[in-house]
Write a protein that holds these residues in place. Structure first.
Motif, short mmCIF file in Angstrom:
data_model
loop_
_atom_site.label_atom_id
_atom_site.label_comp_id
_atom_site.label_asym_id
_atom_site.label_seq_id
_atom_site.Cartn_x
_atom_site.Cartn_y
_atom_site.Cartn_z
N ASP A 51 45.04 31.30 36.56
CA ASP A 51 46.49 31.23 36.82
C ASP A 51 47.19 30.14 36.02
OD1 ASP A 51 48.78 32.23 38.08
OD2 ASP A 51 48.67 30.73 39.68
N ARG A 75 45.75 37.56 44.06
CA ARG A 75 47.19 37.49 44.23
C ARG A 75 47.68 38.82 44.80
NH1 ARG A 75 48.52 37.18 39.30
NH2 ARG A 75 48.59 34.91 39.04
N TRP A 87 48.84 33.94 47.37
CA TRP A 87 47.42 33.95 47.11
C TRP A 87 46.66 34.05 48.43
CZ3 TRP A 87 44.70 34.28 42.65
CH2 TRP A 87 45.41 34.08 41.46
#
Length: 563
Positions: free
Chosen positions: A433, A512, A521
Protein backbone atom coordinates in the motif's frame (compact mmCIF):
# COMPACT_ATOMS: atom_id res chain seq x y z
CA UNK A 1 29.83 -17.08 -9.79
CA UNK A 2 31.24 -17.92 -6.39
CA UNK A 3 29.27 -20.63 -4.71
CA UNK A 4 26.60 -19.06 -2.53
CA UNK A 5 23.97 -21.72 -2.19
CA UNK A 6 24.60 -25.44 -1.95
CA UNK A 7 21.81 -27.92 -1.39
CA UNK A 8 22.56 -30.98 0.74
CA UNK A 9 25.07 -32.99 -1.24
CA UNK A 10 24.05 -36.44 -2.38
CA UNK A 11 26.83 -38.93 -2.90
CA UNK A 12 26.52 -40.52 -6.29
CA UNK A 13 30.02 -41.84 -6.68
CA UNK A 14 28.93 -45.36 -5.87
CA UNK A 15 26.70 -45.35 -8.93
CA UNK A 16 29.63 -45.02 -11.28
CA UNK A 17 31.16 -48.17 -12.67
CA UNK A 18 33.57 -48.55 -15.53
CA UNK A 19 32.12 -50.40 -18.47
CA UNK A 20 34.17 -52.50 -20.86
CA UNK A 21 31.89 -51.71 -23.76
CA UNK A 22 33.93 -50.78 -26.82
CA UNK A 23 31.05 -49.09 -28.68
CA UNK A 24 31.25 -45.98 -26.50
CA UNK A 25 33.81 -43.21 -26.58
CA UNK A 26 34.03 -43.39 -22.80
CA UNK A 27 33.08 -45.95 -20.17
CA UNK A 28 29.34 -45.54 -19.81
CA UNK A 29 26.60 -46.65 -17.46
CA UNK A 30 22.99 -46.30 -18.56
CA UNK A 31 20.54 -44.65 -16.17
CA UNK A 32 16.83 -43.91 -16.28
CA UNK A 33 15.27 -40.45 -16.62
CA UNK A 34 14.69 -40.04 -12.89
CA UNK A 35 18.31 -40.79 -12.07
CA UNK A 36 19.45 -38.43 -14.80
CA UNK A 37 17.24 -35.66 -13.42
CA UNK A 38 18.85 -36.15 -10.00
CA UNK A 39 22.32 -35.81 -11.50
CA UNK A 40 21.20 -32.81 -13.52
CA UNK A 41 19.31 -31.08 -10.72
CA UNK A 42 21.64 -31.60 -7.75
CA UNK A 43 24.87 -29.91 -6.74
CA UNK A 44 26.86 -33.11 -6.62
CA UNK A 45 30.31 -33.48 -5.03
CA UNK A 46 31.74 -33.48 -8.56
CA UNK A 47 30.28 -29.99 -9.10
CA UNK A 48 30.71 -28.44 -5.67
CA UNK A 49 34.51 -28.27 -5.47
CA UNK A 50 35.09 -25.96 -8.43
CA UNK A 51 33.76 -22.53 -9.42
CA UNK A 52 33.31 -21.43 -13.01
CA UNK A 53 35.31 -18.40 -14.10
CA UNK A 54 35.12 -18.37 -17.93
CA UNK A 55 33.91 -20.23 -21.04
CA UNK A 56 35.38 -19.95 -24.52
CA UNK A 57 32.96 -21.65 -26.85
CA UNK A 58 34.64 -22.00 -30.25
CA UNK A 59 32.48 -23.76 -32.83
CA UNK A 60 31.84 -24.36 -36.50
CA UNK A 61 28.21 -24.46 -37.59
CA UNK A 62 27.57 -26.41 -40.81
CA UNK A 63 24.05 -25.55 -42.06
CA UNK A 64 24.10 -28.05 -44.92
CA UNK A 65 24.69 -31.04 -42.65
CA UNK A 66 23.05 -29.49 -39.57
CA UNK A 67 26.22 -30.20 -37.69
CA UNK A 68 28.16 -28.42 -34.93
CA UNK A 69 31.73 -29.12 -33.91
CA UNK A 70 34.32 -27.35 -31.83
CA UNK A 71 35.68 -26.85 -28.35
CA UNK A 72 34.71 -25.34 -25.03
CA UNK A 73 37.69 -24.17 -23.05
CA UNK A 74 36.50 -23.90 -19.46
CA UNK A 75 38.33 -22.03 -16.71
CA UNK A 76 37.57 -22.70 -13.06
CA UNK A 77 38.72 -21.84 -9.55
CA UNK A 78 39.42 -24.67 -7.11
CA UNK A 79 37.41 -24.45 -3.88
CA UNK A 80 38.50 -27.72 -2.29
CA UNK A 81 40.93 -30.48 -3.17
CA UNK A 82 39.24 -32.88 -5.56
CA UNK A 83 40.14 -34.26 -8.96
CA UNK A 84 36.84 -35.40 -10.51
CA UNK A 85 34.44 -32.90 -12.06
CA UNK A 86 31.03 -33.19 -13.71
CA UNK A 87 29.78 -31.63 -16.94
CA UNK A 88 26.83 -32.39 -19.24
CA UNK A 89 26.40 -32.92 -22.98
CA UNK A 90 23.18 -34.36 -24.30
CA UNK A 91 22.88 -36.88 -27.15
CA UNK A 92 23.16 -36.96 -30.06
CA UNK A 93 26.05 -34.57 -29.42
CA UNK A 94 29.28 -36.38 -28.56
CA UNK A 95 32.12 -35.44 -26.26
CA UNK A 96 35.18 -36.54 -28.23
CA UNK A 97 37.97 -35.86 -25.75
CA UNK A 98 38.99 -33.63 -22.86
CA UNK A 99 42.46 -32.13 -22.52
CA UNK A 100 44.36 -30.31 -19.79
CA UNK A 101 47.91 -29.07 -20.24
CA UNK A 102 48.22 -31.10 -23.43
CA UNK A 103 47.19 -34.36 -21.78
CA UNK A 104 44.04 -36.29 -22.63
CA UNK A 105 42.02 -36.88 -19.48
CA UNK A 106 40.06 -39.94 -18.37
CA UNK A 107 36.29 -39.54 -18.73
CA UNK A 108 33.38 -41.66 -17.50
CA UNK A 109 29.83 -41.24 -18.79
CA UNK A 110 26.60 -41.64 -16.85
CA UNK A 111 23.64 -40.89 -19.10
CA UNK A 112 24.51 -37.48 -20.50
CA UNK A 113 26.59 -36.53 -17.47
CA UNK A 114 30.36 -36.85 -17.89
CA UNK A 115 32.88 -37.23 -15.06
CA UNK A 116 36.34 -35.95 -15.88
CA UNK A 117 39.35 -36.91 -13.80
CA UNK A 118 42.18 -34.40 -13.90
CA UNK A 119 45.76 -35.60 -13.47
CA UNK A 120 47.54 -32.72 -11.78
CA UNK A 121 46.95 -31.75 -8.16
CA UNK A 122 44.25 -29.06 -7.90
CA UNK A 123 45.48 -26.30 -5.61
CA UNK A 124 42.77 -24.48 -3.66
CA UNK A 125 42.32 -20.90 -4.84
CA UNK A 126 44.11 -21.44 -8.14
CA UNK A 127 42.56 -21.15 -11.60
CA UNK A 128 42.84 -24.02 -14.06
CA UNK A 129 41.42 -24.70 -17.49
CA UNK A 130 40.51 -27.68 -19.58
CA UNK A 131 39.33 -28.01 -23.16
CA UNK A 132 36.39 -30.17 -24.19
CA UNK A 133 36.21 -31.27 -27.84
CA UNK A 134 32.75 -32.10 -29.11
CA UNK A 135 30.74 -32.60 -32.28
CA UNK A 136 27.50 -33.91 -33.64
CA UNK A 137 24.05 -33.20 -34.96
CA UNK A 138 22.35 -31.35 -32.10
CA UNK A 139 18.73 -31.96 -31.34
CA UNK A 140 16.50 -29.98 -33.67
CA UNK A 141 14.02 -27.78 -31.84
CA UNK A 142 10.56 -29.31 -31.86
CA UNK A 143 8.55 -26.24 -30.85
CA UNK A 144 11.02 -23.51 -30.02
CA UNK A 145 11.45 -21.95 -27.59
CA UNK A 146 9.33 -24.23 -25.34
CA UNK A 147 10.82 -27.48 -26.62
CA UNK A 148 14.13 -26.18 -27.78
CA UNK A 149 17.38 -27.14 -29.41
CA UNK A 150 18.67 -25.76 -32.68
CA UNK A 151 16.19 -24.33 -35.20
CA UNK A 152 17.36 -24.90 -38.78
CA UNK A 153 15.22 -22.70 -41.03
CA UNK A 154 15.44 -20.76 -44.28
CA UNK A 155 14.38 -17.15 -44.78
CA UNK A 156 12.17 -16.04 -47.67
CA UNK A 157 15.23 -15.62 -49.90
CA UNK A 158 16.44 -19.17 -49.26
CA UNK A 159 19.25 -18.19 -46.89
CA UNK A 160 19.89 -20.28 -43.79
CA UNK A 161 18.21 -18.90 -40.67
CA UNK A 162 19.47 -20.74 -37.59
CA UNK A 163 19.15 -20.16 -33.85
CA UNK A 164 19.54 -21.87 -30.49
CA UNK A 165 16.98 -21.92 -27.67
CA UNK A 166 17.39 -24.17 -24.67
CA UNK A 167 15.81 -22.83 -21.48
CA UNK A 168 14.69 -25.76 -19.35
CA UNK A 169 16.10 -28.30 -21.76
CA UNK A 170 19.57 -26.98 -20.99
CA UNK A 171 22.54 -25.57 -22.83
CA UNK A 172 24.07 -29.04 -22.81
CA UNK A 173 21.69 -29.89 -25.64
CA UNK A 174 24.28 -28.33 -27.98
CA UNK A 175 27.53 -27.65 -26.07
CA UNK A 176 29.29 -29.19 -23.03
CA UNK A 177 29.11 -27.17 -19.82
CA UNK A 178 28.39 -27.18 -16.12
CA UNK A 179 24.65 -27.42 -16.71
CA UNK A 180 23.20 -26.22 -13.43
CA UNK A 181 21.96 -22.70 -12.72
CA UNK A 182 23.77 -22.27 -9.40
CA UNK A 183 27.14 -21.48 -11.00
CA UNK A 184 27.85 -18.89 -13.70
CA UNK A 185 31.27 -17.95 -15.11
CA UNK A 186 32.52 -14.99 -13.04
CA UNK A 187 34.33 -13.44 -15.99
CA UNK A 188 31.79 -14.12 -18.70
CA UNK A 189 32.45 -15.90 -21.96
CA UNK A 190 33.93 -15.67 -25.42
CA UNK A 191 31.70 -17.07 -28.15
CA UNK A 192 33.42 -17.76 -31.48
CA UNK A 193 31.17 -19.01 -34.26
CA UNK A 194 32.33 -20.01 -37.75
CA UNK A 195 29.62 -19.78 -40.43
CA UNK A 196 29.47 -19.70 -44.24
CA UNK A 197 30.92 -16.50 -45.74
CA UNK A 198 27.54 -15.06 -46.81
CA UNK A 199 25.99 -15.36 -43.33
CA UNK A 200 26.40 -13.60 -39.99
CA UNK A 201 26.37 -14.92 -36.44
CA UNK A 202 25.01 -12.76 -33.63
CA UNK A 203 25.71 -13.94 -30.11
CA UNK A 204 25.95 -12.37 -26.66
CA UNK A 205 28.02 -9.38 -25.62
CA UNK A 206 30.05 -7.28 -28.02
CA UNK A 207 31.53 -8.21 -31.38
CA UNK A 208 35.30 -7.92 -30.97
CA UNK A 209 36.46 -9.19 -34.37
CA UNK A 210 35.51 -11.08 -37.53
CA UNK A 211 38.00 -13.45 -39.14
CA UNK A 212 37.73 -14.49 -42.80
CA UNK A 213 38.88 -17.88 -44.05
CA UNK A 214 39.05 -17.61 -47.85
CA UNK A 215 40.06 -21.24 -48.30
CA UNK A 216 36.99 -22.50 -46.48
CA UNK A 217 34.78 -19.56 -47.56
CA UNK A 218 33.74 -18.98 -43.98
CA UNK A 219 33.74 -16.18 -41.41
CA UNK A 220 34.24 -16.50 -37.67
CA UNK A 221 32.48 -14.00 -35.40
CA UNK A 222 34.00 -13.47 -31.96
CA UNK A 223 31.63 -12.14 -29.30
CA UNK A 224 32.83 -11.23 -25.82
CA UNK A 225 30.66 -11.25 -22.69
CA UNK A 226 32.29 -9.54 -19.71
CA UNK A 227 29.54 -10.16 -17.15
CA UNK A 228 28.49 -13.46 -15.55
CA UNK A 229 25.96 -15.23 -17.77
CA UNK A 230 23.60 -18.17 -17.27
CA UNK A 231 24.40 -21.01 -19.63
CA UNK A 232 21.00 -21.18 -21.34
CA UNK A 233 21.41 -17.47 -22.09
CA UNK A 234 24.40 -18.12 -24.37
CA UNK A 235 23.09 -18.27 -27.92
CA UNK A 236 23.83 -18.36 -31.62
CA UNK A 237 21.75 -16.58 -34.26
CA UNK A 238 22.82 -17.14 -37.84
CA UNK A 239 21.28 -15.52 -40.88
CA UNK A 240 21.43 -12.89 -43.60
CA UNK A 241 21.29 -10.10 -41.03
CA UNK A 242 21.51 -6.35 -41.41
CA UNK A 243 22.24 -4.04 -38.50
CA UNK A 244 21.04 -0.72 -37.17
CA UNK A 245 21.26 0.79 -33.72
CA UNK A 246 20.89 3.73 -31.38
CA UNK A 247 22.24 5.13 -28.11
CA UNK A 248 20.25 5.42 -24.90
CA UNK A 249 21.25 7.81 -22.13
CA UNK A 250 20.41 5.66 -19.15
CA UNK A 251 20.99 5.56 -15.42
CA UNK A 252 24.50 4.11 -15.84
CA UNK A 253 25.54 6.23 -18.81
CA UNK A 254 25.32 5.61 -22.52
CA UNK A 255 23.88 2.23 -23.49
CA UNK A 256 24.53 0.82 -26.96
CA UNK A 257 21.32 -0.65 -28.37
CA UNK A 258 21.89 -2.75 -31.49
CA UNK A 259 19.35 -4.49 -33.70
CA UNK A 260 19.96 -7.36 -36.11
CA UNK A 261 17.15 -8.32 -38.48
CA UNK A 262 16.70 -10.20 -41.71
CA UNK A 263 17.48 -8.03 -44.70
CA UNK A 264 13.91 -7.83 -45.98
CA UNK A 265 12.56 -6.75 -42.58
CA UNK A 266 14.73 -3.68 -42.02
CA UNK A 267 11.99 -1.08 -42.59
CA UNK A 268 9.49 -2.90 -40.38
CA UNK A 269 12.08 -3.34 -37.65
CA UNK A 270 13.01 0.35 -37.59
CA UNK A 271 9.38 1.12 -36.77
CA UNK A 272 8.58 -1.79 -34.42
CA UNK A 273 11.80 -1.76 -32.43
CA UNK A 274 11.03 1.68 -31.04
CA UNK A 275 9.49 -0.32 -28.20
CA UNK A 276 12.99 -1.46 -27.19
CA UNK A 277 14.13 1.97 -26.01
CA UNK A 278 10.77 2.58 -24.35
CA UNK A 279 11.18 -0.73 -22.53
CA UNK A 280 14.63 0.06 -21.18
CA UNK A 281 13.39 3.46 -20.04
CA UNK A 282 10.40 2.00 -18.18
CA UNK A 283 12.32 -0.83 -16.56
CA UNK A 284 15.21 1.35 -15.46
CA UNK A 285 12.59 3.41 -13.62
CA UNK A 286 11.02 0.37 -11.94
CA UNK A 287 13.96 -2.04 -11.58
CA UNK A 288 17.09 0.08 -11.62
CA UNK A 289 19.90 0.37 -14.19
CA UNK A 290 20.06 -2.08 -17.06
CA UNK A 291 22.39 -4.74 -15.61
CA UNK A 292 24.73 -5.24 -18.58
CA UNK A 293 25.91 -1.88 -19.90
CA UNK A 294 29.39 -3.31 -20.61
CA UNK A 295 27.89 -5.96 -22.90
CA UNK A 296 25.34 -3.66 -24.61
CA UNK A 297 21.73 -4.51 -25.43
CA UNK A 298 20.77 -6.33 -28.62
CA UNK A 299 17.48 -7.36 -30.16
CA UNK A 300 17.98 -10.12 -32.72
CA UNK A 301 15.41 -11.55 -35.12
CA UNK A 302 15.01 -15.31 -34.67
CA UNK A 303 13.06 -18.10 -36.40
CA UNK A 304 10.90 -18.65 -33.30
CA UNK A 305 8.87 -16.46 -30.96
CA UNK A 306 11.64 -15.16 -28.70
CA UNK A 307 13.84 -15.77 -25.65
CA UNK A 308 15.69 -13.76 -23.00
CA UNK A 309 19.26 -14.52 -24.07
CA UNK A 310 21.40 -12.13 -22.05
CA UNK A 311 22.36 -8.99 -24.01
CA UNK A 312 21.14 -10.82 -27.13
CA UNK A 313 17.35 -10.92 -26.74
CA UNK A 314 15.74 -12.84 -29.59
CA UNK A 315 12.60 -11.69 -31.37
CA UNK A 316 10.08 -13.46 -33.60
CA UNK A 317 6.76 -11.75 -32.96
CA UNK A 318 6.11 -10.83 -36.57
CA UNK A 319 6.63 -7.08 -36.17
CA UNK A 320 3.25 -6.56 -34.57
CA UNK A 321 1.87 -5.54 -31.21
CA UNK A 322 0.40 -7.99 -28.75
CA UNK A 323 1.41 -11.63 -28.43
CA UNK A 324 1.49 -12.84 -32.05
CA UNK A 325 -1.09 -10.16 -32.75
CA UNK A 326 -3.46 -10.91 -29.89
CA UNK A 327 -4.02 -9.57 -26.40
CA UNK A 328 -3.43 -12.17 -23.69
CA UNK A 329 -5.38 -10.03 -21.21
CA UNK A 330 -8.42 -9.53 -23.48
CA UNK A 331 -8.62 -5.95 -22.20
CA UNK A 332 -7.23 -4.14 -25.23
CA UNK A 333 -4.20 -2.96 -23.26
CA UNK A 334 -2.08 -5.82 -24.58
CA UNK A 335 -2.23 -4.31 -28.05
CA UNK A 336 -0.46 -1.14 -26.91
CA UNK A 337 3.00 -2.78 -27.01
CA UNK A 338 5.01 -5.54 -28.62
CA UNK A 339 4.76 -8.36 -26.07
CA UNK A 340 8.02 -10.08 -27.00
CA UNK A 341 10.14 -6.94 -26.89
CA UNK A 342 8.77 -5.95 -23.49
CA UNK A 343 8.57 -9.38 -21.86
CA UNK A 344 11.88 -10.82 -23.04
CA UNK A 345 13.74 -7.58 -22.32
CA UNK A 346 12.27 -7.61 -18.81
CA UNK A 347 14.17 -10.83 -18.25
CA UNK A 348 17.43 -8.89 -18.38
CA UNK A 349 16.59 -7.94 -14.79
CA UNK A 350 14.75 -11.08 -13.66
CA UNK A 351 16.48 -14.19 -15.10
CA UNK A 352 19.75 -12.69 -16.28
CA UNK A 353 20.62 -10.25 -13.50
CA UNK A 354 18.81 -12.21 -10.78
CA UNK A 355 18.96 -15.93 -11.61
CA UNK A 356 17.30 -18.81 -9.79
CA UNK A 357 19.51 -21.31 -8.03
CA UNK A 358 17.25 -24.25 -8.91
CA UNK A 359 14.88 -24.47 -11.85
CA UNK A 360 12.10 -25.23 -9.34
CA UNK A 361 12.27 -21.50 -8.54
CA UNK A 362 11.75 -20.37 -12.12
CA UNK A 363 8.89 -18.18 -10.87
CA UNK A 364 11.60 -15.66 -9.90
CA UNK A 365 12.26 -15.27 -13.62
CA UNK A 366 8.75 -15.51 -14.98
CA UNK A 367 6.46 -13.99 -12.34
CA UNK A 368 8.38 -10.73 -12.09
CA UNK A 369 8.74 -10.50 -15.86
CA UNK A 370 5.07 -11.24 -16.47
CA UNK A 371 4.30 -8.51 -13.96
CA UNK A 372 6.74 -6.16 -15.72
CA UNK A 373 4.38 -5.91 -18.69
CA UNK A 374 1.88 -4.02 -16.55
CA UNK A 375 4.65 -1.81 -15.19
CA UNK A 376 5.55 -0.88 -18.76
CA UNK A 377 1.94 0.14 -19.32
CA UNK A 378 1.82 2.09 -16.08
CA UNK A 379 4.98 4.01 -16.96
CA UNK A 380 4.00 4.89 -20.52
CA UNK A 381 0.20 5.10 -20.18
CA UNK A 382 -1.54 5.12 -16.80
CA UNK A 383 -2.15 3.03 -13.73
CA UNK A 384 -5.78 2.20 -14.52
CA UNK A 385 -4.81 0.63 -17.87
CA UNK A 386 -1.94 -1.25 -16.24
CA UNK A 387 -4.08 -2.63 -13.41
CA UNK A 388 -6.79 -3.71 -15.81
CA UNK A 389 -4.19 -5.51 -17.91
CA UNK A 390 -2.69 -7.53 -15.05
CA UNK A 391 -6.16 -8.48 -13.80
CA UNK A 392 -7.18 -9.53 -17.30
CA UNK A 393 -4.35 -12.05 -17.44
CA UNK A 394 -6.09 -14.03 -14.69
CA UNK A 395 -8.12 -15.59 -17.51
CA UNK A 396 -5.03 -17.68 -18.34
CA UNK A 397 -4.52 -19.14 -14.85
CA UNK A 398 -5.27 -22.85 -14.39
CA UNK A 399 -4.45 -23.56 -10.73
CA UNK A 400 -3.72 -27.23 -11.38
CA UNK A 401 -0.32 -27.49 -9.72
CA UNK A 402 1.92 -25.26 -7.58
CA UNK A 403 4.11 -22.54 -9.04
CA UNK A 404 7.22 -23.89 -7.31
CA UNK A 405 8.53 -27.21 -8.62
CA UNK A 406 10.42 -29.98 -6.88
CA UNK A 407 13.95 -29.14 -5.80
CA UNK A 408 16.97 -31.18 -6.80
CA UNK A 409 15.25 -32.88 -9.73
CA UNK A 410 15.57 -30.30 -12.50
CA UNK A 411 11.81 -29.83 -12.33
CA UNK A 412 10.16 -26.48 -12.88
CA UNK A 413 6.76 -25.54 -11.48
CA UNK A 414 3.53 -24.95 -13.33
CA UNK A 415 2.95 -22.47 -16.14
CA UNK A 416 0.95 -20.42 -13.64
CA UNK A 417 4.31 -18.90 -12.68
CA UNK A 418 3.56 -16.34 -15.40
CA UNK A 419 0.08 -14.91 -14.90
CA UNK A 420 -0.68 -16.16 -11.40
CA UNK A 421 2.79 -15.20 -10.22
CA UNK A 422 2.36 -11.77 -11.74
CA UNK A 423 -0.97 -11.35 -9.98
CA UNK A 424 0.58 -12.46 -6.71
CA UNK A 425 3.10 -9.63 -7.06
CA UNK A 426 0.30 -7.23 -7.94
CA UNK A 427 -1.49 -8.37 -4.77
CA UNK A 428 1.65 -7.83 -2.70
CA UNK A 429 1.79 -4.29 -4.01
CA UNK A 430 -1.74 -3.70 -2.68
CA UNK A 431 -0.83 -5.14 0.73
CA UNK A 432 2.24 -2.92 0.98
CA UNK A 433 0.00 0.00 0.00
CA UNK A 434 2.81 2.40 -0.80
CA UNK A 435 3.97 2.73 -4.40
CA UNK A 436 7.27 4.34 -3.43
CA UNK A 437 8.06 1.42 -1.13
CA UNK A 438 7.04 -1.07 -3.79
CA UNK A 439 9.27 0.54 -6.39
CA UNK A 440 12.17 0.66 -3.93
CA UNK A 441 11.70 -3.08 -3.30
CA UNK A 442 11.85 -3.89 -7.02
CA UNK A 443 14.93 -1.74 -7.48
CA UNK A 444 16.42 -3.05 -4.26
CA UNK A 445 16.12 -6.66 -5.37
CA UNK A 446 18.18 -5.90 -8.47
CA UNK A 447 20.78 -4.08 -6.41
CA UNK A 448 20.95 -6.54 -3.52
CA UNK A 449 21.20 -9.59 -5.79
CA UNK A 450 23.06 -7.88 -8.64
CA UNK A 451 24.46 -10.56 -10.97
CA UNK A 452 23.46 -13.03 -8.28
CA UNK A 453 22.08 -16.52 -7.87
CA UNK A 454 19.09 -16.66 -5.51
CA UNK A 455 16.52 -19.01 -4.09
CA UNK A 456 12.90 -18.27 -3.21
CA UNK A 457 13.56 -17.85 0.52
CA UNK A 458 15.91 -14.94 -0.16
CA UNK A 459 13.39 -13.13 -2.34
CA UNK A 460 10.58 -13.70 0.16
CA UNK A 461 12.70 -12.46 3.06
CA UNK A 462 13.84 -9.38 1.21
CA UNK A 463 10.29 -8.31 0.28
CA UNK A 464 8.99 -8.98 3.79
CA UNK A 465 11.87 -7.14 5.45
CA UNK A 466 11.70 -4.08 3.22
CA UNK A 467 7.92 -3.86 3.40
CA UNK A 468 7.87 -4.24 7.17
CA UNK A 469 5.24 -6.96 6.85
CA UNK A 470 5.39 -10.70 7.42
CA UNK A 471 4.30 -11.98 4.01
CA UNK A 472 5.29 -15.62 4.51
CA UNK A 473 1.72 -16.95 4.47
CA UNK A 474 0.95 -15.01 1.32
CA UNK A 475 3.92 -16.56 -0.46
CA UNK A 476 3.00 -20.02 0.83
CA UNK A 477 -0.55 -19.65 -0.42
CA UNK A 478 0.23 -18.46 -3.93
CA UNK A 479 3.51 -20.25 -4.63
CA UNK A 480 3.02 -23.60 -2.89
CA UNK A 481 -0.75 -24.16 -3.01
CA UNK A 482 -3.20 -24.23 -5.90
CA UNK A 483 -6.22 -22.75 -4.08
CA UNK A 484 -7.30 -19.15 -4.47
CA UNK A 485 -8.26 -17.56 -1.14
CA UNK A 486 -11.97 -16.95 -0.75
CA UNK A 487 -13.22 -13.97 1.23
CA UNK A 488 -16.44 -15.28 2.78
CA UNK A 489 -18.87 -12.88 4.39
CA UNK A 490 -22.48 -12.32 5.35
CA UNK A 491 -24.37 -9.41 6.89
CA UNK A 492 -26.54 -9.86 9.96
CA UNK A 493 -27.80 -7.42 12.61
CA UNK A 494 -25.72 -4.56 11.23
CA UNK A 495 -22.61 -6.69 11.39
CA UNK A 496 -20.44 -7.88 8.52
CA UNK A 497 -19.16 -11.33 9.45
CA UNK A 498 -16.08 -12.38 7.43
CA UNK A 499 -13.21 -14.88 7.20
CA UNK A 500 -10.77 -16.50 4.76
CA UNK A 501 -11.57 -19.96 3.43
CA UNK A 502 -9.98 -22.19 0.81
CA UNK A 503 -6.56 -21.36 2.25
CA UNK A 504 -3.57 -22.85 4.01
CA UNK A 505 -3.63 -22.95 7.80
CA UNK A 506 -2.85 -19.62 9.36
CA UNK A 507 -3.46 -17.57 6.21
CA UNK A 508 -3.64 -13.99 7.42
CA UNK A 509 -3.44 -11.71 4.41
CA UNK A 510 -4.90 -8.24 5.03
CA UNK A 511 -7.33 -7.07 2.38
CA UNK A 512 -8.86 -3.80 1.28
CA UNK A 513 -12.66 -3.89 1.06
CA UNK A 514 -15.38 -1.38 0.29
CA UNK A 515 -18.43 -1.43 2.55
CA UNK A 516 -21.15 0.76 1.11
CA UNK A 517 -18.44 2.42 -0.96
CA UNK A 518 -16.18 3.24 1.98
CA UNK A 519 -12.65 1.78 1.74
CA UNK A 520 -11.27 0.02 4.79
CA UNK A 521 -8.68 -2.58 5.68
CA UNK A 522 -9.65 -5.90 7.22
CA UNK A 523 -7.38 -8.58 8.62
CA UNK A 524 -9.32 -11.83 8.14
CA UNK A 525 -8.12 -15.19 9.36
CA UNK A 526 -9.61 -18.67 9.06
CA UNK A 527 -11.92 -17.81 11.96
CA UNK A 528 -15.00 -15.61 11.80
CA UNK A 529 -14.59 -11.95 12.70
CA UNK A 530 -17.04 -9.07 12.44
CA UNK A 531 -17.26 -5.37 11.90
CA UNK A 532 -20.17 -3.09 12.71
CA UNK A 533 -21.93 -1.27 9.90
CA UNK A 534 -23.14 2.33 10.11
CA UNK A 535 -26.86 2.08 11.06
CA UNK A 536 -27.69 5.32 9.34
CA UNK A 537 -26.30 4.06 6.07
CA UNK A 538 -27.95 0.68 6.20
CA UNK A 539 -31.32 1.66 7.72
CA UNK A 540 -31.04 -1.58 9.71
CA UNK A 541 -31.46 -3.64 6.57
CA UNK A 542 -28.79 -6.14 5.69
CA UNK A 543 -29.74 -6.10 2.03
CA UNK A 544 -28.68 -2.44 1.84
CA UNK A 545 -25.10 -3.30 2.82
CA UNK A 546 -22.76 -3.70 -0.12
CA UNK A 547 -19.43 -5.44 0.45
CA UNK A 548 -16.81 -5.52 -2.28
CA UNK A 549 -13.19 -6.67 -2.16
CA UNK A 550 -10.69 -4.53 -4.06
CA UNK A 551 -10.38 -6.24 -7.45
CA UNK A 552 -6.61 -5.81 -7.40
CA UNK A 553 -6.35 -8.58 -4.81
CA UNK A 554 -6.24 -11.96 -6.50
CA UNK A 555 -8.95 -13.60 -4.39
CA UNK A 556 -12.49 -14.91 -4.75
CA UNK A 557 -15.48 -13.47 -2.91
CA UNK A 558 -18.50 -15.36 -1.56
CA UNK A 559 -21.57 -13.83 0.08
CA UNK A 560 -22.93 -16.74 2.09
CA UNK A 561 -26.40 -15.24 2.39
CA UNK A 562 -26.46 -14.11 -1.21
CA UNK A 563 -27.87 -10.66 -0.37
Amino acid sequence: MNLKLIYPILLFTSLISISTATAELFPKLAIDDHQQNIFRGTITPERAWWDLSHYHLDINVDPINKHISGTNTMKYIVLSKQKRLQIELQAPMQLNKVEQNGKVLAVEQLGYSYFITVEQEQEVGKEYQLTMHFSGHPRAAVRAPWDGGITWNKDDNGHDFIASSCQGLGASIWWPNKDHAYDEPNNGAMISVEVPEHLMDVSNGRLVKVEHNKAKQTKTFHWQVTNPINNYGININIGDYVHFGEKYQGESGELDMDYYVLRDNLDKAKKQFKDAKRTIEAFEYWFGPYPFYQDSFKLVEAPYLGMEHQSSVTYGNGYQNGYLGRDRSQTGAGMLFDFIIVHESGHEWFANNITHNDIADMWIHESFTSYSESLFLEYHYDQEIAFEYIRGKRLNIQNKSPIIGQYGLHQEGSGDMYDKGGNMLHTLRQIIDNDDTWRSILRGLNKKFYHGIVETAQVESYISDKSGKNLSKVFDQYLRDIRIPTFEYFVKNNQVQYRWSNTIDGFDMPVRVFINGKAMWLSPSNKWANISVDNEQTEDKADKVQVMVDANFYVSTLNLLGN
